[in-house]
Enzyme design. Structure first.
Site, PDB file in Angstrom:
ATOM      1  N   GLU A 183      -1.004   8.742 -11.729  1.00  0.00           N
ATOM      2  CA  GLU A 183      -0.308   7.607 -12.349  1.00  0.00           C
ATOM      3  C   GLU A 183       1.212   7.788 -12.298  1.00  0.00           C
ATOM      4  O   GLU A 183       1.916   7.462 -13.254  1.00  0.00           O
ATOM      5  CB  GLU A 183      -0.767   7.430 -13.804  1.00  0.00           C
ATOM      6  CG  GLU A 183      -2.216   7.037 -13.963  1.00  0.00           C
ATOM      7  CD  GLU A 183      -2.532   5.669 -13.342  1.00  0.00           C
ATOM      8  OE1 GLU A 183      -1.652   4.798 -13.330  1.00  0.00           O
ATOM      9  OE2 GLU A 183      -3.663   5.499 -12.856  1.00  0.00           O
ATOM     10  N   THR A 229      -4.792   5.209  -3.649  1.00  0.00           N
ATOM     11  CA  THR A 229      -4.194   6.381  -3.009  1.00  0.00           C
ATOM     12  C   THR A 229      -4.843   6.678  -1.662  1.00  0.00           C
ATOM     13  O   THR A 229      -6.050   6.576  -1.516  1.00  0.00           O
ATOM     14  CB  THR A 229      -4.368   7.595  -3.936  1.00  0.00           C
ATOM     15  OG1 THR A 229      -3.744   7.291  -5.177  1.00  0.00           O
ATOM     16  CG2 THR A 229      -3.753   8.841  -3.353  1.00  0.00           C
TER      17      THR A 229
END
Lengths: 668, 668
Positions: free
Chosen positions: A429, A147
């Site tokens: 997720e 990320t």
């Protein structure tokens, strides 16, 4: 909050336990897939709780810095214990871990949760020789840096680059913009000295998309960041205080060619890119992770329900009858309405997670034999279930907290921390809305396929039998009958999938691009995915009730819970069932009155139903939810430990309050 | 997070502002009841923001002890500033207060929020002479000690006793049990030296119920607790870190007879109890407090929406069209569906709070002239609205947080703190479910009265016209017409009140005691109260849109928001409208397609609509919600301040990690 203070049982809780219609142990065994597992779990828990080196400090009284430090210290103790005591096997390790950490989070969880598994699945044998045993033995500590500040769920948008330089046979890792800074990975800020960095691979002037690279971040000598590496903690969050979620910026950092994980794709020394053989294999890990999330969601909800249900039996308030003693709060229908549907959801999600795990392992077997046919169906289900269960869990914990009144708001209840640590599952997720839309995409595709008479199987088989026409008026229905309930949910899901698909088609026909059409229907698409998941959870609950190897008393209470879960869902979504007159208004009245009966029926078994989760006080970490129900004494003991109570007169009095009061008195 | 970094505007936000269909200033003036108020507000804000003595520290990086100390320090500065600058008048003081505290809570808020007002309303003139000016000038600091460890909302259950001793002309204050410990009052733990203690009054062997007594808690010399007083902080909570919510136990503490507040009831020197003349007057204060809560709920929701809407325009993610630049997150229909209904609710609640305030002041006038007729109606409405608005606000803030993805979870977003500090409003001043049931009790009573042809007036007049029969099939309806929408909500509320009342009657007829019958219907009763409040909010929004003194462009956007609020509520509660076929399934389809159109219609005005709330960055305290939209730069600047970043290598490395890594390396 230790069990040491468990002297006498609160008489109200004792009465509840004495009055239960079934033996909670039988449901404990069902939830944990067998008595052997339960006994092993309890043994490992005792091992942790009784270990003088693993005693617990209350996190509520610590600063974030202290919590991070404690997390690290505990992780090291835990690992050394596992090695010393030879605790191996994923289930044993996880059970022992939970007992050691007691709700506390682990700064190095990404090391074992992502760094190790990714090495295992994506490194070549030579790479594994070099890295895996170092990592397994914690000679290096790694994180998984995917990320970025500007990009999360949409992986193709990630900006970090890895450019191959054939002259030196190195990759140059670089963060071209501020928004490309890696942001959020756990353990990245302070703990890790290595990372698997996901970056856009450039070689021979072309971009080949995201690939994983091993980058050393910090010196193995003194832990200082290596040249070109800017790294740190991203600052305090809602929860996760123990974890040093971090940022990472790389300024033309060079790593050897061999640091790209090359089991699937490769870059040859001259820079030639070699494609992966099968790109779908990565889905397997994702499904496993999501199955764990479903299981965690179930367990978090179990914890919240345990606290709220027990406390609602200890707490007495107000009066139902004038002059009579104050009733237990759980005797109020409104309180039952808040808690029992969540209790039934906790069971439903537990069983759904069993299904996911079983299916994952079965599927892995199939995949290893080259059969990928079931993958899309289960992938779509796992995405949707992840979103469906975490959403209910997150708001459910909050409902439980508020159902505990003022004391729920105190950290003594354990519920604020549980919420803050569990709610990110709605985002990480795969953000929940994006997950539902993935599921919807598959459902709409299946619906289309069924129109061309393609046969659908598994959890989507029902879409072949879509009935958009209403089927009411077919005579008196027993809306407590489990198959009737399954039928209602199936009808709703099929109808909503069909409706969304038709709407999508209408938009496209009206001239919109497929993408704009999709966006214009996305609220409806999310809704149909939710309905599909809801149907699956009900279906699976009913199947479990039918097939579970339990005594009749346990099956009876499970049946009641299952009915409650389904009936409550109909009421919450009544419009979906009334819209096409699948249910009539009169039938909905019946459903409402069934609900009232079911709440009353669950009431005497509520405490036994949460006891069956078998969450020891040491893990529950809640003064309100204590097994022995001695809430008030322990609430007072807990409060006395507040850091503000270290002195009778707080130092701010001398510094600020006293001069102020004196100034004001002089003015009078 | 200061406006100092506001250099250039993020171009995406600039474009949004340039493209708005109306001037946000006109709505700012409407929300703040006039341009004069807006200008005064801005002037006071500037005064606070520019004051070098009132500069702000980021709370996220402070420990609870530091936050309490800072709260106290700031309170003292604030009060001295008010006196120095001669800021008086409740509105000015509150505006200035908000600007000084910037979202931080105040440890002494109960002193001015409850201690002073109660003295004013319940102390005799002689008592006021003695206590009020001391309190007003902060020569003493007081709290309001009502809630006990074992009792909250149900006041009659409180256990603390005040027993009159005519020999010494004293009251003996006593906490007979652990559960009678006063628990939760703000400022009680460490700051206050006096308290208004609510206790059961005993005289001449009889109990006369709850009365307020002034008890000195701590020495005015050195702040140590007085003999018989056990006092302290109740420990850390979800939020409210700056406040020393406290506990208090009294062991036969004697206070002079004159310390009972005797404006309403009295105990004469010989112990004779003299009844109050009118017990209903106390309702006035309660209503004012609840009106403030509604207003606070609106403002908290405004803050959350401001953050989420602005950030959703800055954040770009994924792709709608392949190859095209990543769209702003707010272009996704699913994101609009999360945020715009909340945005419309924020406006709706703002207007509802205007109504409550106006009504309160009008009612106070009537009451002072002896007219109590409207009191029950407005009391019921205020209880319900308190619950209705805070429930939507609390879950709404959480929705906004999650709509900001991962970064919403960081304290940099400001949303976790906003949630943790705002959510207790669901519990305090009357737990929400109990509040709804109070409202329901009044509604059912009115419904009964209407059956005997009694005329109902004001906000419940519609119950006289209850139509339980369905009225569909009356031809094509325009479901965007505001009166049509009001009609739908009115019908729903009336029908649900009627249904709950009939159900109640059926239970009683079947032989249940009135109390058991009430409990058996309480889920339905809560529902009818919610429907009543929902109807009121829609009705009031429509009235505001009609009568507001604004330009046509502003009225147009308000109309859209109002339609969205009503349409979204129908979808959320579609079962209620379909159940008796008031709406047909086909009409619900129309409603759904109206929703999609309204979301698209609000989209270009969304930023201007949150700008209109006029919340300065200094108060918003959110990196994500900054007015200038420069999110990423400031997120990085913010993270660098994390205490974990004080050193490159955290001290825990030397203490724990280094030896561990060395041990493990040696094993390889």
């Amino acid at each position: 909050m230790s069990s040491a203070k468990r002297t006498e049982m609160n008489p109200d809780l004792q009465k509840e336990r004495d009055g239960a219609s079934f033996n909670p142990y039988s449901l404990t065994c069902l939830l944990h897939a067998g008595e052997e597992n339960v006994e092993r779990k309890r043994e490992l828990e005792r091992l942790a709780f009784d270990d003088p080196e693993l005693q617990h400090e209350d996190l509520s009284f610590l600063s974030r810095d202290e919590r991070y430090t404690l997390g690290l210290k505990k992780t090291i103790r835990f690992l050394n214990k596992c090695w010393d005591l030879d605790i191996t096997g994923i289930q044993d390790v996880n059970t022992y871990r939970r007992a050691v950490f007691r709700g506390m989070l682990e700064p190095l969880s990404v090391h074992y949760g992502m760094f190790l598994p990714t090495l295992l699945s994506q490194a070549t044998e030579a790479q594994q020789d070099k890295w895996f045993s170092q990592a397994l033995n914690y000679a290096i500590i790694g994180t998984y840096a995917q990320t970025e500040m500007g990009h999360g769920t949409f992986l193709r948008g990630l900006e970090t680059t890895a450019t191959y330089d054939p002259k030196t046979e190195e990759f140059v890792l670089h963060s071209p913009t501020l928004s490309s800074a890696k942001w959020w990975p756990g353990g990245l800020g302070k703990s890790s000295n290595h990372a698997l960095v996901l970056a856009q691979l450039y070689t021979q002037g072309q971009c080949y998309g995201m690939h994983p690279f091993i980058v050393q971040l910090r010196s193995t000598e003194d832990h200082t960041p290596l040249p070109g590496i800017t790294i740190g903690d991203i600052g305090p969050k809602f929860g996760f205080d123990e974890v040093d979620n971090g940022f990472l910026m790389m300024d033309h950092v060079r790593i050897p060619r061999e640091n790209m994980l090359m089991k699937h794709s490769q870059v040859l020394p001259d820079g030639t890119y070699v494609k992966p053989r099968n790109s779908k294999l990565a889905y397997g890990t994702m499904m496993l992770v999501r199955s764990y999330i479903v299981s965690d969601a179930a367990q978090s909800l179990c914890r919240a329900c345990t606290v709220a249900v027990r406390y609602s039996c200890v707490r007495r308030q107000s009066e139902i009858k004038p002059g009579a003693p104050e009733p237990q709060v759980l005797d109020y229908q409104t309180q039952q309405y808040k808690l029992f549907p969540l209790l039934s959801a906790a069971y439903a999600f537990y069983f759904a997670s069993h299904y996911m795990m079983d299916t994952y392992f079965q599927l892995s077997g199939n995949i290893s034999q080259g059969d990928l046919s079931q993958l899309p169906e289960i992938h779509a289900l796992s995405a949707g279930l992840k979103a469906f269960t975490t959403a209910v869990m997150s708001s459910g914990i909050d409902t439980c907290r508020m159902a505990c009144g003022g004391h729920g708001y105190s950290h003594a209840s354990g519920l604020p921390l549980l919420f803050a640590n569990a709610t990110p599952a709605c985002t990480y997720e795969g953000e929940n809305t994006v997950m539902f839309l993935q599921t919807a995409r598959y459902l709409v595709k299946c619906y289309g396929a069924s129109k061309t008479n393609e046969k659908l199987s598994g959890t989507v088989a029902y879409l072949s039998r879509v009935q958009t026409a209403a089927v009411s008026g077919k005579g008196a229905r027993d809306l407590l009958d489990l198959e009737e309930l399954v039928g209602a949910y199936q009808h709703r899901a099929a109808r909503l999938v069909g409706m969304a698909a038709n709407q999508l088609q209408a938009h496209t026909k009206a001239g919109k691009s497929p993408e704009d059409a999709w966006n214009s229907c996305s609220v409806q698409l999310v809704k149909c995915a939710q309905a599909h998941c809801h149907f699956f959870v009900v279906r699976n609950f009913v199947d479990t009730v039918r097939t579970a190897d339990v005594d009749p008393a346990s099956r009876a209470v499970l049946t009641t819970l299952c009915q409650l879960y389904a009936i409550h869902g109909i009421i919450q979504n009544s419009g979906d069932f009334l819209e096409d007159t699948y249910l009539t208004g009169q039938e909905l009245q019946q459903v409402n009155s069934h609900l009232a009966s079911l709440l009353a029926k669950v009431r005497p078994d509520a405490v036994a139903l949460v006891d069956a989760f078998d969450i020891p006080d040491e893990i529950l970490q809640s003064v309100l939810g204590r097994y022995d129900g001695n809430v008030y004494e322990n609430l007072y003991e807990w409060a006395k430990k507040s850091p503000l109570n270290k002195s009778q007169v707080h130092e701010s009095y001398h510094k600020y309050l006293r001069p102020f009061l004196q100034q004001n008195r002089a003015k009078l």
